[in-house]
Motif scaffolding. Structure first.
Motif, PDB file in Angstrom:
ATOM      1  N   SER A 221       7.338   5.258   7.028  1.00 53.96           N
ATOM      2  CA  SER A 221       8.251   4.240   7.555  1.00 53.96           C
ATOM      3  C   SER A 221       8.479   3.091   6.586  1.00 53.96           C
ATOM      4  O   SER A 221       7.747   2.911   5.602  1.00 53.96           O
ATOM      5  CB  SER A 221       7.692   3.682   8.865  1.00 53.96           C
ATOM      6  OG  SER A 221       6.593   2.817   8.620  1.00 53.96           O
ATOM      7  N   ALA A 222       9.475   2.285   6.914  1.00 54.80           N
ATOM      8  CA  ALA A 222       9.774   1.093   6.110  1.00 54.80           C
ATOM      9  C   ALA A 222       8.631   0.090   6.151  1.00 54.80           C
ATOM     10  O   ALA A 222       8.498  -0.737   5.243  1.00 54.80           O
ATOM     11  CB  ALA A 222      11.061   0.454   6.604  1.00 54.80           C
ATOM     12  N   LYS A 223       7.805   0.150   7.190  1.00 62.37           N
ATOM     13  CA  LYS A 223       6.667  -0.764   7.279  1.00 62.37           C
ATOM     14  C   LYS A 223       5.646  -0.511   6.175  1.00 62.37           C
ATOM     15  O   LYS A 223       4.791  -1.361   5.912  1.00 62.37           O
ATOM     16  CB  LYS A 223       6.008  -0.644   8.648  1.00 62.37           C
ATOM     17  CG  LYS A 223       6.886  -1.144   9.787  1.00 62.37           C
ATOM     18  CD  LYS A 223       6.187  -1.012  11.129  1.00 62.37           C
ATOM     19  CE  LYS A 223       7.077  -1.539  12.249  1.00 62.37           C
ATOM     20  NZ  LYS A 223       6.429  -1.411  13.583  1.00 62.37           N
ATOM     21  N   ALA A 224       5.713   0.670   5.554  1.00 57.43           N
ATOM     22  CA  ALA A 224       4.792   1.008   4.469  1.00 57.43           C
ATOM     23  C   ALA A 224       5.514   1.027   3.124  1.00 57.43           C
ATOM     24  O   ALA A 224       5.069   1.682   2.188  1.00 57.43           O
ATOM     25  CB  ALA A 224       4.150   2.363   4.743  1.00 57.43           C
ATOM     26  N   SER A 225       6.606   0.297   3.024  1.00 57.04           N
ATOM     27  CA  SER A 225       7.470   0.391   1.849  1.00 57.04           C
ATOM     28  C   SER A 225       6.808  -0.061   0.546  1.00 57.04           C
ATOM     29  O   SER A 225       7.267   0.296  -0.535  1.00 57.04           O
ATOM     30  CB  SER A 225       8.749  -0.417   2.067  1.00 57.04           C
ATOM     31  OG  SER A 225       8.446  -1.797   2.214  1.00 57.04           O
ATOM     32  N   TYR A 226       5.720  -0.828   0.647  1.00 51.44           N
ATOM     33  CA  TYR A 226       5.043  -1.297  -0.570  1.00 51.44           C
ATOM     34  C   TYR A 226       3.679  -0.628  -0.733  1.00 51.44           C
ATOM     35  O   TYR A 226       2.812  -1.132  -1.428  1.00 51.44           O
ATOM     36  CB  TYR A 226       4.896  -2.823  -0.520  1.00 51.44           C
ATOM     37  CG  TYR A 226       4.682  -3.461  -1.878  1.00 51.44           C
ATOM     38  CD1 TYR A 226       5.556  -3.223  -2.936  1.00 51.44           C
ATOM     39  CD2 TYR A 226       3.610  -4.328  -2.098  1.00 51.44           C
ATOM     40  CE1 TYR A 226       5.368  -3.805  -4.172  1.00 51.44           C
ATOM     41  CE2 TYR A 226       3.414  -4.931  -3.328  1.00 51.44           C
ATOM     42  CZ  TYR A 226       4.288  -4.665  -4.370  1.00 51.44           C
ATOM     43  OH  TYR A 226       4.089  -5.258  -5.591  1.00 51.44           O
ATOM     44  N   ILE A 227       3.518   0.523  -0.107  1.00 57.91           N
ATOM     45  CA  ILE A 227       2.261   1.273  -0.206  1.00 57.91           C
ATOM     46  C   ILE A 227       2.534   2.572  -0.953  1.00 57.91           C
ATOM     47  O   ILE A 227       3.360   3.380  -0.540  1.00 57.91           O
ATOM     48  CB  ILE A 227       1.683   1.590   1.191  1.00 57.91           C
ATOM     49  CG1 ILE A 227       1.412   0.295   1.959  1.00 57.91           C
ATOM     50  CG2 ILE A 227       0.403   2.410   1.061  1.00 57.91           C
ATOM     51  CD1 ILE A 227       0.960   0.533   3.398  1.00 57.91           C
ATOM     52  N   SER A 228       1.848   2.774  -2.061  1.00 58.69           N
ATOM     53  CA  SER A 228       1.978   4.013  -2.815  1.00 58.69           C
ATOM     54  C   SER A 228       0.706   4.257  -3.611  1.00 58.69           C
ATOM     55  O   SER A 228       0.079   3.321  -4.100  1.00 58.69           O
ATOM     56  CB  SER A 228       3.187   3.962  -3.761  1.00 58.69           C
ATOM     57  OG  SER A 228       3.489   5.252  -4.266  1.00 58.69           O
ATOM     58  N   GLY A 229       0.321   5.515  -3.693  1.00 56.32           N
ATOM     59  CA  GLY A 229      -0.877   5.894  -4.451  1.00 56.32           C
ATOM     60  C   GLY A 229      -2.174   5.686  -3.707  1.00 56.32           C
ATOM     61  O   GLY A 229      -3.246   5.757  -4.309  1.00 56.32           O
ATOM     62  N   GLN A 230      -2.105   5.475  -2.406  1.00 59.69           N
ATOM     63  CA  GLN A 230      -3.304   5.142  -1.631  1.00 59.69           C
ATOM     64  C   GLN A 230      -3.796   6.325  -0.803  1.00 59.69           C
ATOM     65  O   GLN A 230      -3.004   7.164  -0.361  1.00 59.69           O
ATOM     66  CB  GLN A 230      -3.008   3.971  -0.696  1.00 59.69           C
ATOM     67  CG  GLN A 230      -2.494   2.735  -1.397  1.00 59.69           C
ATOM     68  CD  GLN A 230      -3.444   2.248  -2.483  1.00 59.69           C
ATOM     69  OE1 GLN A 230      -4.637   2.083  -2.236  1.00 59.69           O
ATOM     70  NE2 GLN A 230      -2.917   2.022  -3.670  1.00 59.69           N
TER      71      GLN A 230
END
Length: 258
Positions: A221-230
């Motif tokens: 979702s857009a709520k996780a738009s700044y989450i990557s590589g986790q």
């Protein structure tokens, strides 16, 4: 709600089937992939026209390429859920069993991830969620190749993220804990084993397939738009509870004890 496409591998049963169901509820059109034709077709029949089944072998590059080419548009979401377990002690584990688990769990994640990411990049981006396990964060005895293959998915997720995030493709990983679904059904069928397993989880219960699906859809979702590589452990706290099981005298549990 969305009207985008999601690809879910291993969607014929267990956690994958629940992820497909919940993705449809969120408004996705789901491409449900599995090697078991009857199983994935049954899932699609239950979900109606929003779910399109395909027989796909994630270890076969040509099978994956054909399935990706058949997608009407680039998917907004890929869930690399297909996996198998070949448990046994390492000293006696057959090399064929080791290779089978690594091929499906790790190589399959790579082949599908690469093929789908290429289409996502052409379309401007997307989200990929890989499925590891708490077995990939901490070793367990007699787990065969499962632990090593799932640990590989954790690092592969990081590798994918640093290469593909600049092109708009976010890649994250979920590490399920003790989940009352899928490959754990046989383990949890024993009431005493289930009770003991529940007692080790800080939240006091086994997880559900819906717990995993909810985490997948959050990461998409857009709520996780700044989450990557986790890698997110969805495990009720069990992977952080090692010290809780150690014996401890009551005499040290008061503030100010001299």
């Amino acid at each position: 709600m969305t009207n985008e496409w999601a690809v879910v591998t291993g969607a014929g049963n267990g956690i994958g089937a629940v992820i497909a169901r919940n993705a449809v509820k969120e408004g996705y059109r789901v491409a449900a992939w599995d090697v078991d034709a009857a199983a994935v077709e049954a899932v699609a029949a239950d979900l109606g026209g929003a779910c399109v089944p395909s027989v796909v072998d994630v270890t076969d590059e040509e099978s994956v390429a054909a399935a990706v080419a058949a997608l009407p548009v680039a998917p907004a979401l890929l869930v690399n859920n297909a996996g198998i377990a070949r448990f046994g002690p390492l000293l006696t584990l057959a090399a064929a069993e080791w290779r089978a688990a690594v091929e499906v769990n790790l190589t399959g994640t790579f082949l599908v991830g690469r093929a789908v990411a290429a289409r996502m990049i052409e379309a401007g981006g997307g989200a990929i969620v890989n499925m590891a396990s708490i077995n990939g964060l901490a070793a367990a005895p007699n787990a065969g190749a499962y632990t090593a293959s799932k640990a590989g998915i954790v690092m592969l997720t990081e590798h994918m993220a640093i290469e593909w995030s600049p092109s708009g493709v976010r890649v994250n990983c979920i590490a399920p804990g003790l989940i009352n679904a899928g490959m754990s059904d046989a383990v949890n069928a024993d009431p005493e084993v289930r009770r003991l397993r529940e007692s080790r989880v800080p939240q006091g219960r086994l997880g559900t397939a819906d717990d995993i699906a909810d985490a997948v859809l959050f990461l998409a979702s857009a709520k996780a738009s700044y989450i990557s590589g986790q890698t997110i452990a969805v495990d009720g706290g069990i992977s952080k509870g090692a010290l809780a099981s150690l014996p401890r005298p009551k005499s040290v549990d008061s503030v100010g004890v001299e």
